[in-house]
Design a protein around this motif. Sequence first.
Motif, PDB file in Angstrom:
ATOM      1  N   ALA A 206       0.830  -1.208   0.000  1.00  0.00           N
ATOM      2  CA  ALA A 206       0.000   0.000   0.000  1.00  0.00           C
ATOM      3  C   ALA A 206       0.863   1.256   0.000  1.00  0.00           C
ATOM      4  N   LYS A 207       1.912   1.258   0.802  1.00  0.00           N
ATOM      5  CA  LYS A 207       2.801   2.420   0.879  1.00  0.00           C
ATOM      6  C   LYS A 207       3.603   2.586  -0.413  1.00  0.00           C
ATOM      7  N   VAL A 208       4.064   1.470  -0.953  1.00  0.00           N
ATOM      8  CA  VAL A 208       4.851   1.503  -2.183  1.00  0.00           C
ATOM      9  C   VAL A 208       3.999   1.949  -3.372  1.00  0.00           C
ATOM     10  N   PHE A 209       2.802   1.391  -3.492  1.00  0.00           N
ATOM     11  CA  PHE A 209       1.926   1.737  -4.611  1.00  0.00           C
ATOM     12  C   PHE A 209       1.551   3.220  -4.607  1.00  0.00           C
ATOM     13  N   GLU A 210       1.384   3.786  -3.418  1.00  0.00           N
ATOM     14  CA  GLU A 210       1.027   5.205  -3.329  1.00  0.00           C
ATOM     15  C   GLU A 210       2.111   6.073  -3.954  1.00  0.00           C
TER      16      GLU A 210
ATOM     17  N   ALA B 157       4.544   8.682  -9.096  1.00  0.00           N
ATOM     18  CA  ALA B 157       5.741   8.777  -9.931  1.00  0.00           C
ATOM     19  C   ALA B 157       5.469   8.458 -11.398  1.00  0.00           C
ATOM     20  N   VAL B 158       4.519   7.556 -11.660  1.00  0.00           N
ATOM     21  CA  VAL B 158       4.248   7.142 -13.048  1.00  0.00           C
ATOM     22  C   VAL B 158       2.913   7.699 -13.546  1.00  0.00           C
ATOM     23  N   ASP B 159       2.461   8.764 -12.938  1.00  0.00           N
ATOM     24  CA  ASP B 159       1.201   9.389 -13.341  1.00  0.00           C
ATOM     25  C   ASP B 159       1.207   9.692 -14.837  1.00  0.00           C
ATOM     26  N   GLY B 160       0.108   9.383 -15.500  1.00  0.00           N
ATOM     27  CA  GLY B 160      -0.008   9.625 -16.929  1.00  0.00           C
ATOM     28  C   GLY B 160       0.305   8.426 -17.790  1.00  0.00           C
TER      29      GLY B 160
ATOM     30  N   TYR C   1      -4.644   9.272  -8.911  1.00  0.00           N
ATOM     31  CA  TYR C   1      -3.912   9.246 -10.183  1.00  0.00           C
ATOM     32  C   TYR C   1      -4.650   8.337 -11.158  1.00  0.00           C
ATOM     33  N   ASN C   2      -4.388   8.545 -12.425  1.00  0.00           N
ATOM     34  CA  ASN C   2      -5.187   7.908 -13.472  1.00  0.00           C
ATOM     35  C   ASN C   2      -4.654   6.530 -13.845  1.00  0.00           C
TER      36      ASN C   2
END
Length: 314
Positions: free
Chosen positions: A138-142, A147-150, A174-175
């Motif tokens: 959960a912490k890593v995915f956040e 970081a990889v938004d878009g 984020y998308n």
Amino acid sequence: MAFKMSVQKYSGKISEVEIGRGEKAIKIGGESTLPFYSFDGDTGNTPKVGIEMLDVYPEGWTNEFKEMYKDVCDCPVKWAKYIEENLKPDFICLRLESSDPNGLDRSPEECAKVAKNVVESVKLPMVIAGCGNHEKDAKVFEKIAQAVDGNNCLFLSATEDNYKAVGAASTMAYNHKVVAESSVDINLAKQLNVLLNQLGVKPENIVMQVGCSAVGYGYEYVASTMDRIRLAAFGQNDKTLQMPIVTPVSFESWHVKESVASIEDEPQWGCAEQRGINMEVSTAASALVCGANAVILRHPKSVETIKELVSALA
């Protein structure tokens, strides 16, 4: 009397989910009939085949993989580029093994930096998998989602323990898309989808992972669960189960004895590498005919074989 084929029509339809960006983006789902039943209706998008890689040297993988990737597996970016240029999967699954608290225990920030470099180095869609520790994932995915938004990645997975944090970060802040992971139970799968919906995650942003095991290791439970989920989605028009399914086959099939026992230990079984491929292909084929819209594999030969199977049946 002329033969008249009976056609089974369903009222339900699986939602379509897009992963990735640009010309390499893929769509999964969209079918309104059972897998490969083109004689009954619309089979939707062709099932997709991805390949697994790690963010660190694959110490726990068999020697065949270490030899195969010996020139690139010390660098995740090189590894991802090699996969894209030489192995031609539909997508790449980056598994963040280094984040495991019982292993290297890298920080979310470190993992996010690696993931960002890998995602931006290739054009193929990316599936981001954690280490299996739900709290750490959960912490890593956040951090990675930001970081990889878009890049419209798919995050594997949100579980009952961490769905609020993972769902909010990956699809709402984020998308991205998120995988709802349950454990071989139609009611648990349905419940997690409902919880994500109530949180605010749209159904079209959810993919299911309803469980996996290697063939011969309780796979009949996986098969029956997937069958029940698909029949409920189609026949009962149950919208809480009308999401595509991804099955991480390699996570299971390369850990069983048939795949890892050396030829010295089991000489009567034959080539260890071929055994592993056979287990992976058998499991992947079973998952696809049970309803999986995408499978994650490890061996290039498995990817090639399953893509040929899909092409022949689709």
